[in-house]
Design a protein around this motif. Structure first.
Motif, PDB file in Angstrom:
ATOM      1  N   VAL A  18       0.834  -1.205   0.000  1.00  0.00           N
ATOM      2  CA  VAL A  18       0.000   0.000   0.000  1.00  0.00           C
ATOM      3  C   VAL A  18       0.869   1.257   0.000  1.00  0.00           C
ATOM      4  CG1 VAL A  18      -1.655   1.355   1.341  1.00  0.00           C
ATOM      5  CG2 VAL A  18      -2.017  -1.097   1.033  1.00  0.00           C
ATOM      6  N   LEU A  19       1.919   1.274   0.831  1.00  0.00           N
ATOM      7  CA  LEU A  19       2.816   2.430   0.850  1.00  0.00           C
ATOM      8  C   LEU A  19       3.533   2.594  -0.485  1.00  0.00           C
ATOM      9  CD1 LEU A  19       4.419   2.231   4.419  1.00  0.00           C
ATOM     10  CD2 LEU A  19       2.682   3.828   3.603  1.00  0.00           C
ATOM     11  N   LEU A  20       3.894   1.472  -1.102  1.00  0.00           N
ATOM     12  CA  LEU A  20       4.561   1.530  -2.397  1.00  0.00           C
ATOM     13  C   LEU A  20       3.681   2.211  -3.440  1.00  0.00           C
ATOM     14  CD1 LEU A  20       6.622   0.750  -4.601  1.00  0.00           C
ATOM     15  CD2 LEU A  20       5.544  -1.510  -4.666  1.00  0.00           C
ATOM     16  N   PHE A  21       2.420   1.809  -3.526  1.00  0.00           N
ATOM     17  CA  PHE A  21       1.557   2.381  -4.554  1.00  0.00           C
ATOM     18  C   PHE A  21       1.141   3.812  -4.215  1.00  0.00           C
ATOM     19  CE2 PHE A  21       1.286  -2.024  -5.861  1.00  0.00           C
ATOM     20  CZ  PHE A  21       1.343  -1.891  -7.238  1.00  0.00           C
ATOM     21  N   GLU A  22       1.079   4.149  -2.934  1.00  0.00           N
ATOM     22  CA  GLU A  22       0.862   5.551  -2.572  1.00  0.00           C
ATOM     23  C   GLU A  22       2.021   6.402  -3.084  1.00  0.00           C
ATOM     24  OE1 GLU A  22       0.244   6.212   1.554  1.00  0.00           O
ATOM     25  OE2 GLU A  22      -1.725   5.258   1.610  1.00  0.00           O
ATOM     26  N   ALA A  23       3.250   5.914  -2.854  1.00  0.00           N
ATOM     27  CA  ALA A  23       4.431   6.643  -3.320  1.00  0.00           C
ATOM     28  C   ALA A  23       4.456   6.713  -4.840  1.00  0.00           C
ATOM     29  CB  ALA A  23       5.697   5.966  -2.793  1.00  0.00           C
ATOM     30  N   TRP A  24       4.110   5.612  -5.481  1.00  0.00           N
ATOM     31  CA  TRP A  24       4.114   5.563  -6.948  1.00  0.00           C
ATOM     32  C   TRP A  24       3.119   6.570  -7.528  1.00  0.00           C
ATOM     33  CZ3 TRP A  24       7.332   2.652 -10.007  1.00  0.00           C
ATOM     34  CH2 TRP A  24       7.029   2.631 -11.374  1.00  0.00           C
ATOM     35  N   ASN A  25       1.911   6.603  -6.981  1.00  0.00           N
ATOM     36  CA  ASN A  25       0.889   7.525  -7.480  1.00  0.00           C
ATOM     37  C   ASN A  25       1.289   8.977  -7.242  1.00  0.00           C
ATOM     38  OD1 ASN A  25      -0.710   5.370  -8.301  1.00  0.00           O
ATOM     39  ND2 ASN A  25      -1.851   5.292  -6.380  1.00  0.00           N
ATOM     40  N   THR A  26       1.912   9.235  -6.086  1.00  0.00           N
ATOM     41  CA  THR A  26       2.383  10.586  -5.803  1.00  0.00           C
ATOM     42  C   THR A  26       3.454  11.001  -6.804  1.00  0.00           C
ATOM     43  OG1 THR A  26       1.939  10.292  -3.443  1.00  0.00           O
ATOM     44  CG2 THR A  26       3.411  12.088  -4.054  1.00  0.00           C
ATOM     45  N   ALA A  27       4.359  10.073  -7.110  1.00  0.00           N
ATOM     46  CA  ALA A  27       5.428  10.368  -8.062  1.00  0.00           C
ATOM     47  C   ALA A  27       4.865  10.641  -9.453  1.00  0.00           C
ATOM     48  CB  ALA A  27       6.415   9.207  -8.111  1.00  0.00           C
ATOM     49  N   GLN A  28       3.897   9.842  -9.873  1.00  0.00           N
ATOM     50  CA  GLN A  28       3.324  10.024 -11.205  1.00  0.00           C
ATOM     51  C   GLN A  28       2.582  11.349 -11.340  1.00  0.00           C
ATOM     52  OE1 GLN A  28       1.085   6.378 -12.179  1.00  0.00           O
ATOM     53  NE2 GLN A  28       2.725   5.948 -13.630  1.00  0.00           N
ATOM     54  N   ALA A  29       2.064  11.845 -10.225  1.00  0.00           N
ATOM     55  CA  ALA A  29       1.333  13.112 -10.261  1.00  0.00           C
ATOM     56  C   ALA A  29       2.262  14.313 -10.097  1.00  0.00           C
ATOM     57  CB  ALA A  29       0.276  13.132  -9.158  1.00  0.00           C
ATOM     58  N   SER A  30       3.558  14.068  -9.944  1.00  0.00           N
ATOM     59  CA  SER A  30       4.528  15.133  -9.727  1.00  0.00           C
ATOM     60  C   SER A  30       5.439  15.270 -10.940  1.00  0.00           C
ATOM     61  CB  SER A  30       5.369  14.836  -8.475  1.00  0.00           C
ATOM     62  OG  SER A  30       4.542  14.609  -7.356  1.00  0.00           O
ATOM     63  N   GLU A  31       6.140  16.382 -11.007  1.00  0.00           N
ATOM     64  CA  GLU A  31       7.083  16.604 -12.093  1.00  0.00           C
ATOM     65  C   GLU A  31       8.448  16.054 -11.722  1.00  0.00           C
ATOM     66  OE1 GLU A  31       7.236  20.724 -12.945  1.00  0.00           O
ATOM     67  OE2 GLU A  31       5.190  20.846 -13.721  1.00  0.00           O
ATOM     68  N   GLY A  32       9.198  15.646 -12.724  1.00  0.00           N
ATOM     69  CA  GLY A  32      10.572  15.231 -12.489  1.00  0.00           C
ATOM     70  C   GLY A  32      10.781  13.737 -12.646  1.00  0.00           C
ATOM     71  N   TYR A  33      11.954  13.289 -12.218  1.00  0.00           N
ATOM     72  CA  TYR A  33      12.359  11.894 -12.349  1.00  0.00           C
ATOM     73  C   TYR A  33      12.437  11.265 -10.966  1.00  0.00           C
ATOM     74  CZ  TYR A  33      13.686  13.458 -17.002  1.00  0.00           C
ATOM     75  OH  TYR A  33      13.665  13.990 -18.261  1.00  0.00           O
ATOM     76  N   PHE A  34      11.946  10.041 -10.854  1.00  0.00           N
ATOM     77  CA  PHE A  34      11.899   9.362  -9.567  1.00  0.00           C
ATOM     78  C   PHE A  34      12.526   7.981  -9.691  1.00  0.00           C
ATOM     79  CE2 PHE A  34       8.487  12.376  -9.870  1.00  0.00           C
ATOM     80  CZ  PHE A  34       8.531  13.040  -8.655  1.00  0.00           C
TER      81      PHE A  34
END
Length: 221
Positions: A80-96
């Motif tokens: 759950v934490l992984l996909f929360e982080a993933w979704n946050t990253a996809q909604a943000s600008e830049g490289y993760f």
């Protein structure tokens, strides 16, 4: 560019800001009991929540159920934490760059599954989000064994209870290689020899020339 541990909550403010980083652990949480208590405290909201049934996290957990209830709870938190982080990253600008990403979660689930099968992984590929680039870092079995032994020797006893141990850790590495074979024709995959510094230089050059989009998620597993 930001490096993300996929198993911790992250909060991005704006790309390029000094405060838009992964939730960091203070010095008091880096040792023994304090670190374990910190992990439990940050994970408790996830533990007592129910992820959306149509979401990738819930579907992944339902597709590969762990054989132990304790591991089911532990992996629920991680996924759950992984996909929360993933979704946050996809909604943000830049490289993760995800240190522990989707393939890492898949490996853990298959390792601890009731009826482990690589076919489970193939089924999950139909709904899991795909990284823009997947980097698979590997090393010989004996090297991995020594690294795992050293890692667990540094951990306090209570924390080791929540880890898979050396033997299963090596088995998880084998699972990662098998999953890598499944993904090589489906996801953009680069393999790295963890013992060859020149190999890292070649991979960096390939990444620079890969042409990632303005918002990209890269997962080394």
């Amino acid at each position: 560019m930001k490096t993300v541990n996929g198993y911790r909550r992250i909060d991005f403010v704006s790309f390029g800001s000094e405060v838009d980083s992964v939730e960091d652990e203070g010095p008091e949480t880096r040792h023994g009991i304090q670190r374990l208590v910190h992990k439990l405290a940050t994970a408790s909201p996830v533990l007592f929540s129910t992820p959306p049934s149509e979401g990738a996290a819930a579907r992944l957990l339902a597709s590969i159920p762990p054989k132990s209830r304790i591991w089911a709870l532990r992996l629920k938190i991680d996924v759950v934490l992984l996909f929360e982080a993933w979704n946050t990253a996809q909604a943000s600008e830049g490289y993760f760059i995800f240190e522990e990403g989707i393939v890492q979660a898949l490996c853990a689930l298959v390792l601890l599954a009731r009826n482990p099968s690589i076919d489970m992984v193939r089924n999950c590929m139909t709904f899991l989000p795909r990284p823009d680039l997947l980097i698979q870092v590997d090393a010989p079995g004996e090297t991995l064994r020594h690294r795992l032994i050293e890692r667990y020797a540094r951990q306090p006893y209570l924390e080791r209870l929540l880890e898979v141990g050396v033997v299963r850790g090596l088995k998880q590495a084998d699972i990662a290689r098998e999953i890598g074979q499944c993904l090589q024709d489906k996801w953009p995959l680069m393999r790295v020899d963890g013992l060859d510094p020149r190999n890292f230089e070649q991979v960096v050059a390939r990444i620079v020339g890969h042409g990632l989009p303005a918002t990209a998620c890269v997962g080394p597993d």
